[in-house]
Design an enzyme around this catalytic site. Structure first.
Site, PDB file in Angstrom:
ATOM      1  N   ARG A 117    -116.981  31.049  77.694  1.00 57.94           N
ATOM      2  CA  ARG A 117    -117.830  30.385  78.588  1.00 57.94           C
ATOM      3  C   ARG A 117    -119.223  31.241  79.034  1.00 57.94           C
ATOM      4  O   ARG A 117    -120.378  30.908  79.212  1.00 57.94           O
ATOM      5  CB  ARG A 117    -117.117  29.651  79.610  1.00 57.94           C
ATOM      6  CG  ARG A 117    -116.444  28.524  79.316  1.00 57.94           C
ATOM      7  CD  ARG A 117    -115.765  27.736  80.538  1.00 57.94           C
ATOM      8  NE  ARG A 117    -115.250  26.593  79.876  1.00 57.94           N
ATOM      9  CZ  ARG A 117    -114.378  25.655  80.491  1.00 57.94           C
ATOM     10  NH1 ARG A 117    -113.851  25.983  81.751  1.00 57.94           N
ATOM     11  NH2 ARG A 117    -114.033  24.651  79.963  1.00 57.94           N
TER      12      ARG A 117
ATOM     13  N   HIS B 198    -121.507  22.306  75.355  1.00 64.26           N
ATOM     14  CA  HIS B 198    -120.221  22.578  74.877  1.00 64.26           C
ATOM     15  C   HIS B 198    -119.670  23.601  75.607  1.00 64.26           C
ATOM     16  O   HIS B 198    -120.167  24.069  76.664  1.00 64.26           O
ATOM     17  CB  HIS B 198    -120.804  23.095  73.531  1.00 64.26           C
ATOM     18  CG  HIS B 198    -121.505  24.450  73.280  1.00 64.26           C
ATOM     19  ND1 HIS B 198    -121.619  25.111  72.010  1.00 64.26           N
ATOM     20  CD2 HIS B 198    -122.318  25.038  74.140  1.00 64.26           C
ATOM     21  CE1 HIS B 198    -122.171  26.212  72.345  1.00 64.26           C
ATOM     22  NE2 HIS B 198    -122.829  26.265  73.452  1.00 64.26           N
ATOM     23  N   GLU B 199    -118.375  23.982  75.206  1.00 62.85           N
ATOM     24  CA  GLU B 199    -117.398  24.720  75.840  1.00 62.85           C
ATOM     25  C   GLU B 199    -117.215  24.075  77.571  1.00 62.85           C
ATOM     26  O   GLU B 199    -116.960  24.909  78.438  1.00 62.85           O
ATOM     27  CB  GLU B 199    -117.863  26.233  76.119  1.00 62.85           C
ATOM     28  CG  GLU B 199    -118.011  26.702  75.050  1.00 62.85           C
ATOM     29  CD  GLU B 199    -116.567  27.281  74.018  1.00 62.85           C
ATOM     30  OE1 GLU B 199    -115.563  27.112  75.093  1.00 62.85           O
ATOM     31  OE2 GLU B 199    -116.689  27.683  73.151  1.00 62.85           O
ATOM     32  N   GLY B 200    -117.117  22.794  77.425  1.00 63.51           N
ATOM     33  CA  GLY B 200    -117.010  22.362  78.891  1.00 63.51           C
ATOM     34  C   GLY B 200    -118.315  21.975  79.216  1.00 63.51           C
ATOM     35  O   GLY B 200    -119.202  22.972  79.584  1.00 63.51           O
TER      36      GLY B 200
END
Lengths: 601, 601
Positions: free
Chosen positions: A298, A441-443
């Site tokens: 992140r 992306h990545e949450g």
């Protein structure tokens, strides 16, 4: 368009003047290093990014990878760039000398990677994914797995992917359906489908190591039943010789708005042939393993968002200096020569906002990288622990803030160019499209907001938050010049209000349904993001004031430092006050959004 | 993806319930019309937009026009759509029955055009440009010019363009260099180059009528020396028979980020062959003529931005209702079924923000269209004059506000879709790219800000501003329910603060250089934009409350009205307060941006 990827004076300022990265070389792990070796590797990254990554950035966007006769066709330049990156040792940059690594601090590796993303985010995706996957195997894989996969992943023969998302479940990993059935010899057969898997197929490396989340038959429901598997594209024996194709297949390439150089794939597991998977660590611990790596992934997203923003900023700055157009409002003579558009106040506003967003975001992410270093290598065990806690707390902010404000910067870059910015002949529209992925992306940033307000703030009785306040307090007290004192006062007042609202929300979470308390989590994320970046600007301003006062500077250096102070002022005058609205909405527990019924839309 | 282009209940609400458009049929010019005829033409537009424009929207984006053997190749569907639009009478919709027109109010034509833009902004560009050019000829052209060009432009045989921008000058029209040399027989030879000319070449119509700004040799410098010329692609005789090709040539197609269906061209005039131009009106009055049409063109940009935003909103709303993913924070059972994502508070926030932006922007632009009607057809001469003044004042706001907030809505639509929104398989990324043009063309939003604060606010001793306040006052007083009164109070307070800061800036302009006073014009534009849209939401809320109180409504209608009130609440709680920061910066005469020296960047 400019060749500069990241302003080296700025990067040096952040790394050395603000964060004293050179001091890391006094730590045992980095004892073979010095500022000179850090600079040399940064110089290599900068040059390689300009020579091997930047030249095909636009072309890879226009000629995106295509699926031809079961293979992915892509520009040969991508493969060349990947192998140049590997050969220069960057894949193993963080690793022990024993593993063939350079044993470099995360602060330096992150800075290096900034150049590659700024040059070409699509191509940079492949090595970044590979190091992330390798890191999981290094920390959680068995000795045998490490011996088998790490060497070819760190020298660039194999690449890696993270295969989490499934078509029906999206961000909701607890609902994944990919299954793992144990075989008699201790490995598993994987069956299922994944989507949006970056680098899931390519024509760069001889093998691809997918790290796949799946559920072992009979596992508990939800996130507690997820396990992590190594699923190689080609099966190999103990000597690394290929023994056959594994049953993981490319189901389709996904065509994206941007980041087109990185393939985004749908993958099927075990559809046409058995798909063999090898459990990493213990059963049902897969999500925990994945999330121990997630902080760094992140942080990487935030970093990428900041530097793509930065790249657009530098392009638009160059354009604004060169482009002659119009006159100042006070100029009434239409025969007077037109001025460079940087002379127009509104263009300066758009440039200064970009500078404040991107240099502020970069500072925040470099601070995060330093926390990673301190977590692992600080000589004081307490500081190591504290750094880990701070990193946990700040991760959603370091992911989300740059990924909101990097794209905003790119939007302003287009506007500085005017009509030219809207054409594909100029580079800023691609920056804007590429960067649009980062809030997703990545949450998604909505998930980051829930992570921050629903979990991170309360962990260990809010120990992380207390640590953060203590660190900020030190910089508030170090703000001694007139303007820095004024900015410190703004930050201090905002922080106090934020703490108060945090306490109110904490109390509410003890007695009420979290649905209402967390409803405006995005306001909370914005509030704390702005506080964190304001802090980064205060730190930079303090250093700039100190250096200016110490005298003996070149004209160029004075200009650089004055620019830092003006950007800090921009952030304190134009940006930080916008959180007043977040605080009001949070304090009022405004339920406008939550109370909107679906049938009213 | 949804088929709905604009929600018909919403459009009816705005047109009839809020703005009483049906009452226009009592005016002499519209006496053949009624709500029924208005509805019939809107229905035709909606259907035709769905059937002829929407189906090739994505394809025209993917297969953009190309330059092949000196001709522009484009999808045949574009030509079909253009001619369907022409045959249905929309090109001449505003015009007198005598000219073959429908004599429709601008309010209705604007609503109709909303459907075409929502369906396919690229294809809609060609007819819109043609009506804009025809309108200039109708108002300022000679009888002979009108007879020669209007009939084929209004029946779709000829199209039109507006050729203003030149490569070196951009927005700075005073610096254009295209020249016009008088010939012996009263016409001119045009020489020069234009860029970003939309529809400058295509394969739709048999002729193209360029309206070109150029300087007659010896003209005064600056904007006072600009004249307007008709430059047809093909020269024709009095009977309309083609006598030859004129010397205007396609120098190149420009490849854009979005709006790809509309060709954007570089044109050269008089390079390879003489280029004949025909003066419109008087010499040196060209910019004045162009600007008399500019109000409507700028209103059209705002309208387009609002409806592209609206289209993305409807797509993301449908997706949010259908897509099952995740659970509420209060749900701890991982085996419970996932919920439609519209159940998540943060998704509702993103939908409600889109609704507030797009329905608010649409209301603002429909109000602008009504001002055009009132300016030309209101029975009271005073109201006609007042409407023109209000339109002048509001034009920069109606152009800029939707073109800032429509793209913001599209950005949120992508975020609602998550990963899917980032792919080209879903429609929202195209909306986002298409809409990005709107803050740039027809005068960048920075120029709109200067127009508002540097000129429009002060015209006629701020008569327009006084009129606006009076009109707002009437709606503030009509706000009688508890929540509307509260919102009216917010708006009233904000308005008072805005007026105070306007007075301060006006006083400063009398004594100081305009460079400093106008430096933060973008804040002023944002402030007044938010006030105007808050006003539109208050008007809608007042009507919704009245209708809800009157009872006897279907459940669906009650839901619709509750949704309006909730969106109004969103605007008053979440959006209007953000102008506090604009007011502070304007009051403090914050010079952060202006004082930033180019060498400090």
């Amino acid at each position: 368009m400019t060749d500069t990827l990241i302003d080296r004076r700025d990067l040096d300022f952040l790394l050395y003047d603000v964060m004293d990265t050179a001091a890391l070389s006094s730590r045992e792990r980095f004892q073979d290093h010095s500022r000179e070796t850090f600079d040399a590797v940064i110089e290599t990254a900068d040059r390689m990014a300009r020579e091997k990554f930047a030249p095909h950035n636009s072309l890879a966007d226009k000629q995106e990878p295509s699926f031809v006769n079961g293979e992915v066709e892509m520009l040969p330049e991508v493969k060349e760039a990947f192998h140049a990156y590997a050969e220069a040792g960057f894949l193993a940059g963080r690793y022990d000398h024993d593993l063939g690594g350079m044993q470099l601090p995360e602060s330096v590796i992150a800075a290096c990677n900034g150049f590659f993303t700024a040059a070409n985010p699509g191509t940079a995706g492949y090595p970044f994914l590979t190091t992330a996957a390798a890191n999981l195997i290094r920390v959680f894989g068995s000795e045998e797995q490490q011996a088998k996969y790490l060497p070819p992943m760190l020298d660039g023969r194999y690449s890696g992917t993270m295969a989490l998302t499934e078509p029906h479940a999206g961000s909701s990993l607890s609902d994944i359906r990919t299954s793992a059935s144990p075989t008699d010899d201790g490995h598993y057969l994987i069956k299922g489908a994944k989507i949006y898997i970056s680098g899931g197929e390519q024509s760069i490396t001889e093998n691809i190591v997918h790290l796949v989340l799946a559920k072992i038959k009979g596992a508990p429901p939800g996130v507690k039943g997820i396990s992590l598997f190594i699923v190689p594209k080609f099966l190999t024996d103990a000597d690394g010789q290929v023994t056959g194709r594994n049953g993981v297949a490319l189901a389709g390439l996904i065509h994206k708005l941007g980041y087109r150089g990185t393939t985004s794939t749908a993958l099927s597991f075990g559809d046409d042939a058995p798909c063999h998977g090898y459990l990493v660590g213990e059963p049902h611990q897969g999500l925990k393993y994945m999330f121990q790596m997630m902080n760094e992934a992140r942080l990487g997203v935030g970093f990428g968002a900041a530097v793509i923003g930065y790249r657009g900023y530098l392009h638009s700055l160059e354009y604004a200096r060169d482009r002659l157009q119009g006159r100042k409002p006070s100029e009434s003579d239409p025969t007077s020569p037109p001025v460079p558009i940087i002379e127009h106040a509104d263009v300066r506003r758009m440039l200064l906002a970009q500078k404040a967003y991107c240099e502020g975001g970069l500072a925040l992410c470099l601070y995060g990288a330093r926390l990673v270093d301190d977590q692992h290598t600080h000589p004081d065990a307490d500081v190591r622990e504290q750094s880990g806690k701070l990193l946990d707390l700040l991760t959603p902010i370091m992911k989300a803030w740059p990924s909101e404000y990097g794209p905003k910067a790119n939007d302003l870059a287009i506007q500085v160019y005017g009509g030219a910015g809207y054409t594909r002949e100029y580079p800023v529209e691609q920056c804007w499209r590429d960067n649009r992925l980062n809030p997703i992306h990545e949450g998604t940033n909505g998930i980051q907001a829930l992570d921050l307000l629903g979990r991170k703030v309360w962990q260990d009785k809010s120990y992380g938050l207390q640590l953060l306040m203590k660190r900020m307090q030190a910089d508030l007290e170090a703000s001694t010049t007139a303007r820095c004192q004024q900015w410190a006062l703004s930050l201090s007042e905002t922080l106090q209000r934020a703490v108060k609202v945090t306490q109110e929300l904490g109390a509410a979470l003890m007695k009420e349904s979290p649905d209402g308390v967390l409803a405006n989590a995005s306001c909370y994320l914005h509030l704390f993001g702005h506080i964190a970046v304001a802090w980064m600007w205060l730190r930079q301003a303090n250093v700039a004031e100190f250096k200016l006062a110490s005298g003996g500077l070149s004209e160029q250096e004075r200009h650089f430092l004055e620019g830092k102070l003006q950007a800090a002022q921009y952030f304190f005058h134009w940006e930080l006050p916008t959180v007043a609205q977040d605080i009001v909405l949070l304090q009022n527990r405004d339920d406008t959004c939550l109370a909107m019924k679906p049938e009213w839309f």
